[in-house]
Design a protein around this motif. Sequence first.
Motif, PDB file in Angstrom:
ATOM      1  N   ILE A  38       0.859  -1.183   0.000  1.00 29.20           N
ATOM      2  CA  ILE A  38       0.000   0.000   0.000  1.00 29.20           C
ATOM      3  C   ILE A  38       0.895   1.234   0.000  1.00 29.20           C
ATOM      4  N   ASP A  39       0.397   2.316  -0.574  1.00 31.49           N
ATOM      5  CA  ASP A  39       1.101   3.587  -0.501  1.00 31.49           C
ATOM      6  C   ASP A  39       0.757   4.219   0.846  1.00 31.49           C
ATOM      7  N   LEU A  40       1.772   4.725   1.532  1.00 34.72           N
ATOM      8  CA  LEU A  40       1.560   5.287   2.863  1.00 34.72           C
ATOM      9  C   LEU A  40       1.343   6.793   2.808  1.00 34.72           C
ATOM     10  N   ASN A  41       0.450   7.265   3.672  1.00 36.93           N
ATOM     11  CA  ASN A  41       0.269   8.705   3.836  1.00 36.93           C
ATOM     12  C   ASN A  41       1.180   9.174   4.974  1.00 36.93           C
ATOM     13  N   ASP A  42       1.110  10.446   5.322  1.00 34.06           N
ATOM     14  CA  ASP A  42       1.988  10.993   6.361  1.00 34.06           C
ATOM     15  C   ASP A  42       1.773  10.319   7.718  1.00 34.06           C
ATOM     16  N   GLU A  43       0.525  10.060   8.076  1.00 35.80           N
ATOM     17  CA  GLU A  43       0.230   9.410   9.358  1.00 35.80           C
ATOM     18  C   GLU A  43       0.833   8.006   9.402  1.00 35.80           C
ATOM     19  N   GLN A  44       0.669   7.255   8.331  1.00 34.92           N
ATOM     20  CA  GLN A  44       1.200   5.891   8.292  1.00 34.92           C
ATOM     21  C   GLN A  44       2.722   5.888   8.336  1.00 34.92           C
ATOM     22  N   THR A  45       3.345   6.851   7.663  1.00 28.15           N
ATOM     23  CA  THR A  45       4.801   6.957   7.702  1.00 28.15           C
ATOM     24  C   THR A  45       5.271   7.316   9.105  1.00 28.15           C
TER      25      THR A  45
END
Length: 196
Positions: free
Chosen positions: A66-73
Amino acid sequence: MNTMLRKSVLAIAGLTVAGGLAAGPLNHATTDTTTTNTTTTAVAQATKPDTTKLIPHGVQGNQSHIDLNDEQTANTKAIIAATKKAGMDERAAVVSIATALQESKLENLGHLGDRNDHDSQGLFQQRPSSGWGTVEQITDPEYSTTAFLKGLKQVDGWQNMPLTEAAQTVQVSAYPFHYAQWEQQAADLVAEHWNS
């Protein structure tokens, strides 16, 4: 967050990332700069964790991504920081991140109402009723990672187990083999963020 809103947010985040990549700086390197960049790249690659340590058994089965957003990163970085603080190595971070990818897609989930699996919450979908901690604790990335790692340390020989077996021994999931699909992405994230 409802499914449609979540998909919209993720789509916008994906477009933002793609736009940022497309609008990135142009390469105006001269011969001297290229030599310097090559040296810098070689040094940066040398400090990345050894892939054979990250995936010692090779990946099992088809891999998901999955591509990560800022929160996931940010949650990825929090898991790595908690792993280091616990005195554990990169492989422990890979197991932790793969587990969180399966359980929550690296989103620090609160109670999901009717869609909730019992009272599971946080990155690792830990349950207060099963003794993982309070809601406030298990929705704190450092605490929840530390709790997961404490469980992992208690698994005799976890370092020599396939990822999905180590994760399942701690999590006791109804879907024990689903952790394996995230091993490559987890290893890539650890390689990218371990020294950042």
